[in-house]
Design a protein around this motif. Structure first.
Motif, mmCIF file in Angstrom:
data_model
loop_
_atom_site.group_PDB
_atom_site.id
_atom_site.type_symbol
_atom_site.label_atom_id
_atom_site.label_comp_id
_atom_site.label_asym_id
_atom_site.label_seq_id
_atom_site.Cartn_x
_atom_site.Cartn_y
_atom_site.Cartn_z
ATOM 1 N N GLY A 162 36.833 7.115 -1.279
ATOM 2 C CA GLY A 162 36.009 5.900 -1.353
ATOM 3 C C GLY A 162 34.845 6.100 -2.308
ATOM 4 N N SER A 167 30.739 10.870 -0.123
ATOM 5 C CA SER A 167 31.950 10.699 0.687
ATOM 6 C C SER A 167 31.581 10.864 2.152
ATOM 7 C CB SER A 167 32.986 11.763 0.303
ATOM 8 O OG SER A 167 33.677 11.398 -0.862
ATOM 9 N N ASN A 168 32.507 10.492 3.008
ATOM 10 C CA ASN A 168 32.283 10.626 4.459
ATOM 11 C C ASN A 168 32.246 12.117 4.835
ATOM 12 O OD1 ASN A 168 32.790 10.819 7.289
ATOM 13 N ND2 ASN A 168 33.538 8.710 7.262
ATOM 14 N N SER A 214 36.039 13.251 5.381
ATOM 15 C CA SER A 214 36.531 13.542 4.025
ATOM 16 C C SER A 214 36.080 14.921 3.564
ATOM 17 C CB SER A 214 36.030 12.500 3.017
ATOM 18 O OG SER A 214 36.585 11.242 3.295
ATOM 19 N N PRO A 217 25.963 9.388 1.447
ATOM 20 C CA PRO A 217 26.799 8.184 1.529
ATOM 21 C C PRO A 217 26.139 7.084 2.372
ATOM 22 C CG PRO A 217 27.574 9.808 3.101
ATOM 23 C CD PRO A 217 26.371 10.410 2.418
ATOM 24 N N THR A 224 21.701 5.060 -5.859
ATOM 25 C CA THR A 224 22.999 5.669 -5.506
ATOM 26 C C THR A 224 24.058 4.627 -5.177
ATOM 27 O OG1 THR A 224 22.569 5.855 -3.133
ATOM 28 C CG2 THR A 224 21.783 7.678 -4.523
ATOM 29 N N MET A 284 26.832 2.280 -6.113
ATOM 30 C CA MET A 284 27.703 2.132 -7.289
ATOM 31 C C MET A 284 28.460 0.806 -7.224
ATOM 32 S SD MET A 284 29.133 6.032 -7.447
ATOM 33 C CE MET A 284 29.316 6.179 -5.671
HETATM 34 P P1 GDP Z 1 37.318 7.376 2.303
HETATM 35 O O1 GDP Z 1 38.349 8.391 1.975
HETATM 36 O O2 GDP Z 1 37.731 5.957 2.006
HETATM 37 O O3 GDP Z 1 36.680 7.544 3.654
HETATM 38 O O4 GDP Z 1 36.172 7.596 1.215
HETATM 39 P P2 GDP Z 1 35.013 8.635 1.024
HETATM 40 O O5 GDP Z 1 34.918 9.564 2.153
HETATM 41 O O6 GDP Z 1 35.090 9.205 -0.353
HETATM 42 O O7 GDP Z 1 33.761 7.658 1.013
HETATM 43 C C1 GDP Z 1 33.347 6.940 2.128
HETATM 44 C C2 GDP Z 1 31.833 6.882 2.136
HETATM 45 O O8 GDP Z 1 31.374 6.525 0.833
HETATM 46 C C3 GDP Z 1 31.260 5.857 3.080
HETATM 47 O O9 GDP Z 1 30.531 6.542 4.049
HETATM 48 C C4 GDP Z 1 30.345 4.983 2.229
HETATM 49 O O10 GDP Z 1 29.107 4.730 2.834
HETATM 50 C C5 GDP Z 1 30.175 5.810 0.983
HETATM 51 N N1 GDP Z 1 30.033 5.008 -0.223
HETATM 52 C C6 GDP Z 1 30.937 4.146 -0.737
HETATM 53 N N2 GDP Z 1 30.449 3.572 -1.858
HETATM 54 C C7 GDP Z 1 29.193 4.090 -2.042
HETATM 55 C C8 GDP Z 1 28.178 3.877 -3.024
HETATM 56 O O11 GDP Z 1 28.308 3.107 -3.968
HETATM 57 N N3 GDP Z 1 27.017 4.603 -2.874
HETATM 58 C C9 GDP Z 1 26.822 5.464 -1.834
HETATM 59 N N4 GDP Z 1 25.670 6.126 -1.767
HETATM 60 N N5 GDP Z 1 27.773 5.682 -0.894
HETATM 61 C C10 GDP Z 1 28.934 5.000 -1.003
#
Ligand code: GDP
Length: 307
Positions: A13, A194-195, A199, A223, A287, A289
């Motif tokens: 994400g 990321s989470n 993640s 995140p 932060t 995006m």
């Molecule tokens: P997943 O595999 O879909 O769970 O994706 P990730 O773990 O890579 O990302 C999920 C996290 O990314 C979530 O907790 C969101 O809050 C965070 N997130 C998504 N977009 C953004 C952004 O533009 N800025 C920030 N700071 N966090 C983001």
């Protein structure tokens, strides 16, 4: 493959968006991707985060959804549904083609890493995308009354208190060789937004990884902005498991690893508190995006900090 001086650990994400920004600035990095979301659907091996990174970097991603392939069709699943089969996890026809090929190659004895390298090349990607492990690993969510695969919890938006996050396979799963190789060539490791629990936590749970990372310079991005997630169940998970639901809680989770932590400028009041309590350097910038330019700006901000 050597000579990549940065390793990024990522989910699919916020991680994918950050990696996309970085990819616009440099090709001198590897990305190690969470495989805890991997799941068998119709007997096919689906690797959601790996695919999101591949589709994002190749420009094939469905931007609106943040997953899947753009302009995909759903003939296969529509037909399955008309026959009375389940379709809770939406997979487009082109997406299914990738899963069919991955599954065939896995059955022929190739590793997930080899297959991901092959797919990445076919998608024209110029950096190594490395699954965190070639071994079985699945993240499950323990609810009050049952335990479900993380994808099911996420996609069906299941409510209720989360009692535990279970990393199935963690005792036996080893980090992939290319992961260890990438780390050995890296001075810096980036933990994008990321989470942390489902993640990045999965990646960190692999043998030796936290220990190796303690020896590296690590820069992370929160995140959460003002205690809110941009997308996904992070807030519910953190609340249920009694973490402090804000950037302080995130910094605390990575406390033993981080040299630098980046939080959003809108919560700059937290910077001194995190620095004072946890000791890492804390920087602030935008932060969030929303656009491609935001992605590039955030990764530029990070790149400029790597000495
Ligand atoms: P997943 O595999 O879909 O769970 O994706 P990730 O773990 O890579 O990302 C999920 C996290 O990314 C979530 O907790 C969101 O809050 C965070 N997130 C998504 N977009 C953004 C952004 O533009 N800025 C920030 N700071 N966090 C983001």
């Amino acid at each position: 493959m050597g000579g990549n001086l940065i390793t990024v650990l990522s989910g699919g994400g916020g991680g994918a968006k950050f990696v996309d920004g970085l990819y616009n600035l440099t090709k001198d990095f590897s990305v190690v991707v969470n495989t805890g979301d991997d799941i068998d659907v119709y007997g096919l091996h689906v690797s959601p985060d790996v695919d999101t990174i591949i589709y994002t970097l190749s420009g094939e991603i469905n931007e609106k959804q943040g997953w899947g392939i753009k302009n995909d069709t759903y003939a296969c699943q529509k037909y399955l549904k008309s026959l009375g089969f389940d379709d809770w996890i939406l997979l487009g026809d082109k997406d299914l083609a990738v899963h069919i090929k991955r599954t065939e190659l896995l059955k022929s004895g190739k590793t997930l890493t080899e297959i991901t390298f092959d797919l990445s090349r076919r998608f024209g990607i110029k950096i190594p995308i490395i699954p965190m492990s070639d071994d079985f690993f699945q993240t499950h969510i323990e609810l009050e009354d049952r335990t479900v695969h993380f994808e099911e919890y996420y996609i069906k938006r299941l409510n209720g208190t989360v009692k535990n996050i279970i990393y199935k396979g963690v005792e036996k799963a080893k980090p992939s060789e290319k992961f260890l190789d990438a780390l050995s060539h890296s001075d810096w490791v980036i933990i994008p937004p990321s989470n942390p629990l489902v993640s990045i936590g999965t990646i960190l749970s692999l043998k030796e990884i936290r220990k190796i990372l303690r020896e590296k310079k690590v820069i992370g991005i929160s995140p959460l902005i003002q205690g809110k997630a941009i997308k996904g169940p992070l807030v519910d998970l953190m609340k249920s498991l009694n973490y402090q639901v804000n950037s302080f809680g995130i910094a605390k989770y990575y406390e033993d690893l981080l040299d630098i932590f980046i939080i959003d400028g809108i919560e700059s009041d937290l910077a001194e508190i995190i620095k004072g309590d946890l000791g890492m350097e804390v920087l602030t910038t935008n932060t969030l995006m929303k656009t491609k330019i935001d992605r590039v700006n955030l990764s530029k901000f990070v790149l400029d900090r790597l000495d």
